[in-house]
Design an enzyme around this catalytic site. Structure first.
Site: not given
Ligand code: FUB
Ligand code: ZN
Length: 639
Positions: A186-187, A262, A314, A332, A410-411
């Site tokens: 999914g990502h 996304h 996002e 990101c 995450c960033c």
């Protein structure tokens, strides 16, 4: 079609501009993030739970899983950044800390190779039941990236072996064969990670798995739909305009013509697609990459290299929809755009890819980190009114100052791995041509020869390149002429070069000897920029750029109510080096007008246009905003 070859291995950086950021990374960023991953920051910082999760999964501590399902990825990204940093800044103590982290990770690995703390702690029987949302393949991807980087730099195999065992496990569970899950992440991220792994192992299984993940995505019957049906998973985006395109899975990748859903997932997927396309030479995949590149950068990208116009999901929204104040523009996503750009460059030698890479790097990526390396932007707006960030529900995601470590972190570690690996963005090489894409100072090795790049970029367009070589070398040097530069000169050993740019590069073929020099002078005037008239939110607005740097106005220099500024003139514009400001920046001083708000009592009136008075504006580089005080900021002002 011919690409720009392989990433040049022998690049070292010694650059006035980037040294400072990278020293901050070493001194502050990496240690700060290690403390964060271990939950050792002051109590007012959101906990990470990351290392703790691994310790629990390894049976070294009791407790429940903390944080997001993808929390493991934070330490992987940190480790990858550390690995790259050790390449240019060997540090035995840091390496020992990294080894310690790797030990804990390895101890959490299951006998069958599986490794994801969320499911190890919450019940392995549920693993692989939610590829759509639960990020197991995403975490695996980041682990692989870290493992390859750590192995390449230190020669140590421990994390690589962990990653290889996990990939074997994944390969036994997911794939086209009967009895396996016909799924994909999914990502995305594992696609490009597997391609990096393949570079090291040359194991065709790694290439095939990456190809499978790219090619299976969006095929009918749709795996995610079946998975939801089978496992009763929630489909959060069911009633959204994205539906499965949120995951870039609504249609097969070759049928995807627009950057949708996304934004980080999109950038990572497109990067993986470009990697697979380069390795396999698959023309239809190359065309798909080109289409998605066009959509992303010609219709859906901000002037700062930010992407992702809406907080909802996002995500990307639609063509030319680029609002400045409700933007998402995740750090990101700009980093992902840089990944995509570099991969397109390796597919085909076109300066536009490097232009975008540079735009994102010097603007939308650097803006993500506070100059002290300890606070971060997740969202990178082009217009901020602090009160609106607090009180307007549509702007609550926009922050007027960078945040300490945040829960969904995450960033910050993405910034670490990006800045620590800058070497890999500067030059690429084919058998006969050395391409210089970014004018970051340092040395570039080509065979036995060394090319030293010096200058004061991005503040100055004069760049010198000098050869040191014991034997003459026959090489074409391809110099990128940035899209922003409308006039340049190139001298080779004080003689004007006559070659003309081709697709953004000037190719200079020659047998180069010791001491041979190229002097490149890129004209770098202050440019008044306008946006394509299709971008509704920028209609009638202008901003300033100089070289690759996008400028903005802050309340700290220009007072509040920045929306009252207009009538920008470059007639007496000055470019001013300010060594004491924001770590040393070139500011721009221009004239403009400020509309008066005096005399206004009514909310609306039919009075004459308000009077304006001349003002002097002080512009700072966009990346450096929000480093002094909380206040208004604007990139675009009325013409
Ligand atoms: O889902 C993992 C990461 O968290 C994404 O890449 C970011 O956008 C954030 O949502
Ligand atoms: Zn992020």
């Amino acid at each position: 079609m011919s690409g720009c070859g392989k990433i040049s291995n022998g690049v070292t950086i010694n650059d006035g501009f980037f040294n400072r950021f990278r020293e901050t990374l070493i001194r502050e960023g990496i240690p700060y993030q290690w403390e964060a991953l271990n939950d050792r920051l002051p109590a007012d910082t959101e906990p990470s739970y990351c290392i703790r999760n691994f310790r629990i999964a390894a049976g070294k501590e009791e407790g429940s899983h903390g944080g997001f399902v993808f929390q493991d990825s934070d330490v992987y990204k940190w480790l990858e950044g550390v690995a790259f940093s050790l390449r240019w800044h060997p540090d035995p103590a840091l390496e020992a800390t990294a080894d310690e982290a790797i030990s804990i990770i390895a101890e959490a690995q299951q006998p069958d190779g599986y490794l994801d703390t969320y499911y190890i702690i919450n019940g392995l029987e549920k693993r692989w039941t939610n590829l759509k949302d639960h990020h197991e393949l995403y975490c695996a991807g980041h682990m692989i990236e870290a493992a390859v980087a750590y192995y390449m730099v230190t020669g140590k195999r421990r994390l690589l072996d962990v990653a290889l065992r996990f990939v074997d496990h994944i390969d036994s569970v997911i794939g086209p064969e009967e009895g396996k899950l016909h799924g994909y992440p999914g990502h995305p991220v594992i696609e490009m990670a597997l391609m990096r792994l393949y570079e090291v192992t040359k194991d065709p299984r790694h290439l095939h798995l990456a190809e499978y993940f790219v090619n299976e995505r969006g095929q009918s019957p749709l795996f995610f739909e079946e998975e939801d049906r089978r496992t009763g998973n929630n489909f959060y985006w069911k009633n959204s305009p994205f539906r499965y395109q949120y995951y870039q899975a609504g249609k097969p990748v070759r049928a995807q013509k627009d950057a949708e859903g996304h934004s980080v997932r999109a950038m990572y997927l497109f990067s993986g697609m470009a990697d697979v396309a380069r390795e396999t030479g698959d023309e239809s995949l190359i065309t798909a990459c080109r289409n998605l590149w066009e959509s992303t950068t010609k219709r859906r990208m901000y002037i700062t290299g930010a992407v992702g116009s809406t907080e909802y999901g996002e995500a990307f929204s639609f063509d030319y929809d680029l609002p400045n104040d409700t933007i998402y523009g995740e750090t990101c996503a700009s980093i992902g755009l840089c990944f995509f750009a570099r991969r397109m460059l390796m597919l085909e030698a076109r300066g536009e890819y490097a232009d975008v890479m540079e735009r994102a790097l010097y603007n939308g990526i650097l803006s993500g980190m506070q100059l002290d390396g300890k606070r971060f932007f997740y969202v990178n707006p082009l217009e901020v009114v602090p009160e609106a960030c607090e009180k307007d529900p549509h702007k609550r995601h926009v922050k007027p100052e960078r945040q300490k470590w945040f829960g969904c972190a995450c960033c910050p570690p993405n910034l670490i791995r990006m800045l620590a690996s800058l070497e890999d963005y500067i030059a690429t090489e084919t058998a006969d041509t050395l391409y210089i894409h970014l004018y970051i100072g340092g040395e570039i090795k080509s065979g036995d020869a060394v090319l030293t790049l010096t200058g004061n970029y991005p503040w100055d367009g004069k760049i010198q390149l000098e050869f040191r070589t014991e034997r003459p070398i026959c090489k074409t040097i391809a110099l990128r002429i940035p899209g922003w530069c409308h006039s340049c000169t190139i001298m080779v050993n004080d003689m004007a070069a006559t070659e003309k740019p081709r697709d953004g590069y000037v190719y200079i073929p020659r047998i180069w000897g010791d001491g041979d020099r190229i002097d490149l002078c890129l004209d770098m005037p202050v440019r008044m920029m306008r946006a394509n008239p299709r971008i509704r939110k920028d209609a009638g607005l202008v901003t300033l750029c100089r070289g690759p740097i996008v400028y903005c106005l802050e309340e700290a220099d220009n007072g509040g109510d920045l929306h009252l500024l207009h009538g920008l003139s470059l007639a007496h514009a000055r470019v001013q080096w300010e060594p004491e400001t924001l770590g040393g920046v070139m500011t721009l001083i221009t004239e403009a007008e400020r509309e008066s708000r005096l005399g206004w009592d009514n909310l609306y009136d039919d009075c004459p246009a308000p009077a304006s008075t001349p003002v002097q504006l002080r512009w700072i580089p966009y990346y450096a905003w929000a480093n002094r005080s909380v206040g208004e900021m604007r990139v675009w002002i009325r013409q």
